[in-house]
Design an enzyme around this catalytic site. Sequence first.
Site, PDB file in Angstrom:
ATOM      1  N   ALA A  92      -0.611  11.661   5.697  1.00  0.00           N
ATOM      2  CA  ALA A  92      -0.324  12.535   4.559  1.00  0.00           C
ATOM      3  C   ALA A  92      -1.394  12.343   3.508  1.00  0.00           C
ATOM      4  N   THR A 141       9.469  10.460   1.418  1.00  0.00           N
ATOM      5  CA  THR A 141       9.493   9.796   0.115  1.00  0.00           C
ATOM      6  C   THR A 141      10.744  10.142  -0.681  1.00  0.00           C
ATOM      7  N   ASP A 142      11.102   9.239  -1.595  1.00  0.00           N
ATOM      8  CA  ASP A 142      12.231   9.537  -2.507  1.00  0.00           C
ATOM      9  C   ASP A 142      11.854  10.602  -3.538  1.00  0.00           C
ATOM     10  N   GLU A 143      10.545  10.890  -3.669  1.00  0.00           N
ATOM     11  CA  GLU A 143      10.123  11.832  -4.721  1.00  0.00           C
ATOM     12  C   GLU A 143      10.636  13.247  -4.468  1.00  0.00           C
ATOM     13  N   TYR A 167       2.534  17.079  -4.683  1.00  0.00           N
ATOM     14  CA  TYR A 167       2.744  16.100  -3.602  1.00  0.00           C
ATOM     15  C   TYR A 167       4.191  16.144  -3.112  1.00  0.00           C
ATOM     16  N   ALA A 169       6.485  18.350  -3.548  1.00  0.00           N
ATOM     17  CA  ALA A 169       6.875  19.657  -2.993  1.00  0.00           C
ATOM     18  C   ALA A 169       6.370  19.793  -1.562  1.00  0.00           C
ATOM     19  N   LYS A 171       5.794  17.316   0.523  1.00  0.00           N
ATOM     20  CA  LYS A 171       6.599  16.427   1.376  1.00  0.00           C
ATOM     21  C   LYS A 171       7.983  17.041   1.613  1.00  0.00           C
ATOM     22  N   ASN A 197       6.327   1.681  -2.281  1.00  0.00           N
ATOM     23  CA  ASN A 197       5.918   0.496  -1.519  1.00  0.00           C
ATOM     24  C   ASN A 197       4.784  -0.220  -2.231  1.00  0.00           C
ATOM     25  N   LYS A 206      -3.507   3.271  -6.485  1.00  0.00           N
ATOM     26  CA  LYS A 206      -2.081   3.162  -6.784  1.00  0.00           C
ATOM     27  C   LYS A 206      -1.826   2.076  -7.840  1.00  0.00           C
ATOM     28  N   PRO A 222      -4.519   1.053 -17.506  1.00  0.00           N
ATOM     29  CA  PRO A 222      -4.000   2.309 -18.064  1.00  0.00           C
ATOM     30  C   PRO A 222      -2.522   2.539 -17.718  1.00  0.00           C
ATOM     31  N   ASN A 266       7.773   0.646 -15.610  1.00  0.00           N
ATOM     32  CA  ASN A 266       6.348   0.390 -15.347  1.00  0.00           C
ATOM     33  C   ASN A 266       5.787  -0.701 -16.253  1.00  0.00           C
ATOM     34  N   ARG A 299       0.955  11.318 -17.183  1.00  0.00           N
ATOM     35  CA  ARG A 299       0.766  12.181 -16.006  1.00  0.00           C
ATOM     36  C   ARG A 299       1.554  13.478 -16.243  1.00  0.00           C
TER      37      ARG A 299
HETATM   38  P1  NAD Z   1      -2.119   6.569   2.482  1.00  0.00           P
HETATM   39  O1  NAD Z   1      -2.680   7.616   1.592  1.00  0.00           O
HETATM   40  O2  NAD Z   1      -2.444   5.148   2.208  1.00  0.00           O
HETATM   41  O3  NAD Z   1      -2.570   6.835   3.994  1.00  0.00           O
HETATM   42  C1  NAD Z   1      -2.547   8.120   4.557  1.00  0.00           C
HETATM   43  C2  NAD Z   1      -3.289   8.058   5.894  1.00  0.00           C
HETATM   44  O4  NAD Z   1      -3.204   9.359   6.505  1.00  0.00           O
HETATM   45  C3  NAD Z   1      -4.779   7.714   5.757  1.00  0.00           C
HETATM   46  O5  NAD Z   1      -5.163   6.794   6.743  1.00  0.00           O
HETATM   47  C4  NAD Z   1      -5.471   9.060   6.000  1.00  0.00           C
HETATM   48  O6  NAD Z   1      -6.771   8.916   6.558  1.00  0.00           O
HETATM   49  C5  NAD Z   1      -4.506   9.727   6.970  1.00  0.00           C
HETATM   50  N1  NAD Z   1      -4.586  11.183   6.941  1.00  0.00           N
HETATM   51  C6  NAD Z   1      -4.578  11.991   5.846  1.00  0.00           C
HETATM   52  N2  NAD Z   1      -4.690  13.283   6.227  1.00  0.00           N
HETATM   53  C7  NAD Z   1      -4.744  13.283   7.591  1.00  0.00           C
HETATM   54  C8  NAD Z   1      -4.854  14.304   8.557  1.00  0.00           C
HETATM   55  N3  NAD Z   1      -4.909  15.604   8.215  1.00  0.00           N
HETATM   56  N4  NAD Z   1      -4.866  13.956   9.857  1.00  0.00           N
HETATM   57  C9  NAD Z   1      -4.813  12.647  10.236  1.00  0.00           C
HETATM   58  N5  NAD Z   1      -4.730  11.629   9.350  1.00  0.00           N
HETATM   59  C10 NAD Z   1      -4.700  11.949   8.052  1.00  0.00           C
HETATM   60  O7  NAD Z   1      -0.550   6.834   2.506  1.00  0.00           O
HETATM   61  P2  NAD Z   1       0.655   5.771   2.507  1.00  0.00           P
HETATM   62  O8  NAD Z   1       0.910   5.337   1.133  1.00  0.00           O
HETATM   63  O9  NAD Z   1       0.427   4.795   3.581  1.00  0.00           O
HETATM   64  O10 NAD Z   1       1.860   6.733   2.929  1.00  0.00           O
HETATM   65  C11 NAD Z   1       2.159   6.950   4.298  1.00  0.00           C
HETATM   66  C12 NAD Z   1       3.352   7.887   4.389  1.00  0.00           C
HETATM   67  O11 NAD Z   1       4.470   7.293   3.734  1.00  0.00           O
HETATM   68  C13 NAD Z   1       3.131   9.222   3.696  1.00  0.00           C
HETATM   69  O12 NAD Z   1       3.711  10.232   4.484  1.00  0.00           O
HETATM   70  C14 NAD Z   1       3.849   9.090   2.359  1.00  0.00           C
HETATM   71  O13 NAD Z   1       4.304  10.338   1.919  1.00  0.00           O
HETATM   72  C15 NAD Z   1       4.981   8.169   2.745  1.00  0.00           C
HETATM   73  N6  NAD Z   1       5.509   7.313   1.667  1.00  0.00           N
HETATM   74  C16 NAD Z   1       4.660   6.529   0.919  1.00  0.00           C
HETATM   75  C17 NAD Z   1       5.197   5.667  -0.038  1.00  0.00           C
HETATM   76  C18 NAD Z   1       4.329   4.761  -0.871  1.00  0.00           C
HETATM   77  O14 NAD Z   1       4.828   4.090  -1.776  1.00  0.00           O
HETATM   78  N7  NAD Z   1       3.031   4.653  -0.608  1.00  0.00           N
HETATM   79  C19 NAD Z   1       6.579   5.620  -0.234  1.00  0.00           C
HETATM   80  C20 NAD Z   1       7.398   6.447   0.543  1.00  0.00           C
HETATM   81  C21 NAD Z   1       6.852   7.279   1.506  1.00  0.00           C
HETATM   82  O1  DAU Z   2       8.284   6.890  -4.699  1.00  0.00           O
HETATM   83  C1  DAU Z   2       7.496   6.905  -3.549  1.00  0.00           C
HETATM   84  C2  DAU Z   2       6.093   7.337  -3.893  1.00  0.00           C
HETATM   85  O2  DAU Z   2       5.481   6.240  -4.565  1.00  0.00           O
HETATM   86  C3  DAU Z   2       5.262   7.744  -2.685  1.00  0.00           C
HETATM   87  O3  DAU Z   2       5.837   8.870  -2.091  1.00  0.00           O
HETATM   88  C4  DAU Z   2       3.820   8.061  -3.099  1.00  0.00           C
HETATM   89  O4  DAU Z   2       3.051   8.342  -1.948  1.00  0.00           O
HETATM   90  C5  DAU Z   2       3.258   6.841  -3.800  1.00  0.00           C
HETATM   91  O5  DAU Z   2       1.957   7.135  -4.261  1.00  0.00           O
HETATM   92  C6  DAU Z   2       4.148   6.435  -4.968  1.00  0.00           C
HETATM   93  O6  DAU Z   2       4.101   7.446  -6.010  1.00  0.00           O
HETATM   94  P1  DAU Z   2       4.033   7.057  -7.558  1.00  0.00           P
HETATM   95  O7  DAU Z   2       3.449   8.189  -8.281  1.00  0.00           O
HETATM   96  O8  DAU Z   2       5.342   6.550  -8.042  1.00  0.00           O
HETATM   97  O9  DAU Z   2       3.015   5.783  -7.457  1.00  0.00           O
HETATM   98  P2  DAU Z   2       1.806   5.340  -8.378  1.00  0.00           P
HETATM   99  O10 DAU Z   2       1.370   4.004  -7.887  1.00  0.00           O
HETATM  100  O11 DAU Z   2       0.768   6.386  -8.514  1.00  0.00           O
HETATM  101  O12 DAU Z   2       2.489   5.161  -9.805  1.00  0.00           O
HETATM  102  C7  DAU Z   2       3.593   4.295 -10.002  1.00  0.00           C
HETATM  103  C8  DAU Z   2       4.053   4.483 -11.462  1.00  0.00           C
HETATM  104  O13 DAU Z   2       3.046   3.956 -12.319  1.00  0.00           O
HETATM  105  C9  DAU Z   2       4.247   5.932 -11.861  1.00  0.00           C
HETATM  106  O14 DAU Z   2       5.333   6.016 -12.783  1.00  0.00           O
HETATM  107  C10 DAU Z   2       2.947   6.291 -12.579  1.00  0.00           C
HETATM  108  C11 DAU Z   2       2.539   4.970 -13.202  1.00  0.00           C
HETATM  109  N1  DAU Z   2       1.078   4.744 -13.321  1.00  0.00           N
HETATM  110  C12 DAU Z   2       0.306   4.902 -12.206  1.00  0.00           C
HETATM  111  C13 DAU Z   2      -1.054   4.704 -12.255  1.00  0.00           C
HETATM  112  C14 DAU Z   2      -1.910   4.911 -11.030  1.00  0.00           C
HETATM  113  C15 DAU Z   2       0.522   4.316 -14.523  1.00  0.00           C
HETATM  114  O15 DAU Z   2       1.231   4.137 -15.524  1.00  0.00           O
HETATM  115  N2  DAU Z   2      -0.824   4.117 -14.570  1.00  0.00           N
HETATM  116  C16 DAU Z   2      -1.644   4.298 -13.490  1.00  0.00           C
HETATM  117  O16 DAU Z   2      -2.878   4.114 -13.635  1.00  0.00           O
END
Ligand code: NAD
Ligand code: DAU
Length: 364
Positions: A92, A141-143, A167, A169, A171, A197, A206, A222, A266, A299
Site C-alpha cells: 500500500a 487500518t483503523d483509520e 489514505y 478513503a 483503504k 504500529n 512516521k 515537529p 501524541n 495536519r
Molecule cells: P509501508 O509504507 O512501510 O510499506 C508498503 C510496502 O508496499 C513497501 O515495501 C512498498 O514498496 C510496497 N508497495 C507500495 N506500492 C506497491 C505496489 N503498487 N506494488 C507492490 N508493492 C508496493 O507500509 P506499512 O506501514 O508496512 O503498512 C503495511 C500495510 O498495513 C498497509 O496496507 C497499511 O495500510 C496497513 N497498516 C499499517 C499500519 C501502520 O501503523 N503502519 C497500521 C495498520 C494497518
Molecule cells: O492508525 C493506523 C495508521 O497509523 C496506519 O494506517 C498508517 O499507515 C500509519 O501511517 C499510521 O497513521 P498516522 O497518521 O496515525 O501515523 P503517523 O506516524 O504519521 O502519525 C502519528 C500521529 O503523530 C498523528 O496524530 C500525527 C502525529 N505526527 C506525525 C508526524 C509524522 C506529528 O505530530 N508530527 C509528525 O511529524
Amino acid sequence: MTQDDTRKARRIIITGGAGFIGSNFVHHWSKNYPEDRIIVLDSLTYAGNRATLKDLENLENFRFVHGDICDRPLVDELLKQENIDTVAHFAAESHVDRSILGPGAFVQTNVVGTFTLLESFRQYWLESAKPEHHRFLHVSTDEVYGSLEPNDPPFSETTPYSPNSPYSASKAGSDHLARAYYHTYGMPTIITNCSNNYGPFHFPEKLLPLMIINILLSKPLPVYGDGQNVRDWLYVKDHCQALDLVIHKGTPGQTYNVGGNNEVKNIDLVHLLCKLMDELAGDLPVKPAESLITFVKDRPGHDRRYAIDASKIRHELGWVPQKTVEQGIRETILWYLENQQWWRPLLSADYQAYYEASYGQKFT
Ligand code: NAD
Ligand code: DAU
C-alpha cells in the site's frame, strides 16, 4: 501460533513484504514456518527496502519478486507458477501526509492494486483443485472508521466507515472490495483493521522513527497542532502474531480489529520517547531531548482520536498483545541505535524533498 503435527504447509505470497509491517511479517513467517514457501511481491517504492530481507534471500523456500500488484499478468503468473494458497496483502501507500500532498498513487495502489489481486486470485481460486485451504488476508487500518470524540467507545468491527484522508478513503475502498468478494463470490477473504504500529524497520517519515532520528541529529521534533491527538499504539511483532492467528484460525468473510489498548496523546508519547532517549542514547548533543519539541501547523483534517476494541480477536482467536508501550519503545530505540546502517541511507534527497514539502523547513 504453536506448531502442531496436523498443520499443512502453506505457499504464501506476501505483498509489500519489503515495507515496515510486511517485512516484520515475512521474518515472523519464515522463522515460525520454515517448511512454507514464501514469495514476496514488492515494487520497492520509496518505502520498500530489499536490504530488510537480506537474511532470507538465500533460503531455498524464499523468493523475492520485484513487481507491482497492479500488474495483472505478473500476479496471474505468480499465483499459478508458485501454486499459492495464501495471500497476505500488505502492499500500500501508507503515509497520511503523503496522501494529502498527492492522492493519486494511493488510489492506484490501494484501490486498483487490491482489486487486481482480488480479481486474479478469484480466477485462480475458481480453477484450483482444493480451494478450501485458501485464504486472502487483506491488511487494513483503523483509520477507515474516522475520528473518535474523547468519550466515544473504541472502534469495533461494527463501527460504520467514515474515512477522512485520501489514505483512509483508499483503504476503505479496498476493504469494501475485499468484503464484496466474500459476499458475492464466496472467496475466502478476511480483513484486519489495526491501530498504529511501531518497531524495527519503520520508515523515517512516521512519528516514532522520525522523532528518534531527529533527536540523534539534533533537529526540531515537529508535533502537529496542540499535540492532544490520540493514537492506540501496538508493537509490530504483536500485530504479526495477530495476523498469523487470523490466517490459521480466522473465519472467511470476517473482519478482526487489532489494537494494543494503549491510547496515548501524541505529546505524551513524544515526552516518553525523549525521556527514554536521554537514558538510552548516550551522549546526545542536545539534552534533554524534549528541549527540541516544536509545535507546528496541524495536519489538514487531522483525526483527533483512534482507539480499538480488540475483544473479538481476543475472545475468538485467543490473541493477546505482549508488549507495553514503554517496553516496546525501549526496544525500538535500541534497534534504531544499533541499526544506523539501515536508516541512514533512507534520509535521501527524495526524503529531504518530502520533508521540506510537508514541514515547510529544510531537513539538512
Ligand atoms: P509501508 O509504507 O512501510 O510499506 C508498503 C510496502 O508496499 C513497501 O515495501 C512498498 O514498496 C510496497 N508497495 C507500495 N506500492 C506497491 C505496489 N503498487 N506494488 C507492490 N508493492 C508496493 O507500509 P506499512 O506501514 O508496512 O503498512 C503495511 C500495510 O498495513 C498497509 O496496507 C497499511 O495500510 C496497513 N497498516 C499499517 C499500519 C501502520 O501503523 N503502519 C497500521 C495498520 C494497518
Ligand atoms: O492508525 C493506523 C495508521 O497509523 C496506519 O494506517 C498508517 O499507515 C500509519 O501511517 C499510521 O497513521 P498516522 O497518521 O496515525 O501515523 P503517523 O506516524 O504519521 O502519525 C502519528 C500521529 O503523530 C498523528 O496524530 C500525527 C502525529 N505526527 C506525525 C508526524 C509524522 C506529528 O505530530 N508530527 C509528525 O511529524
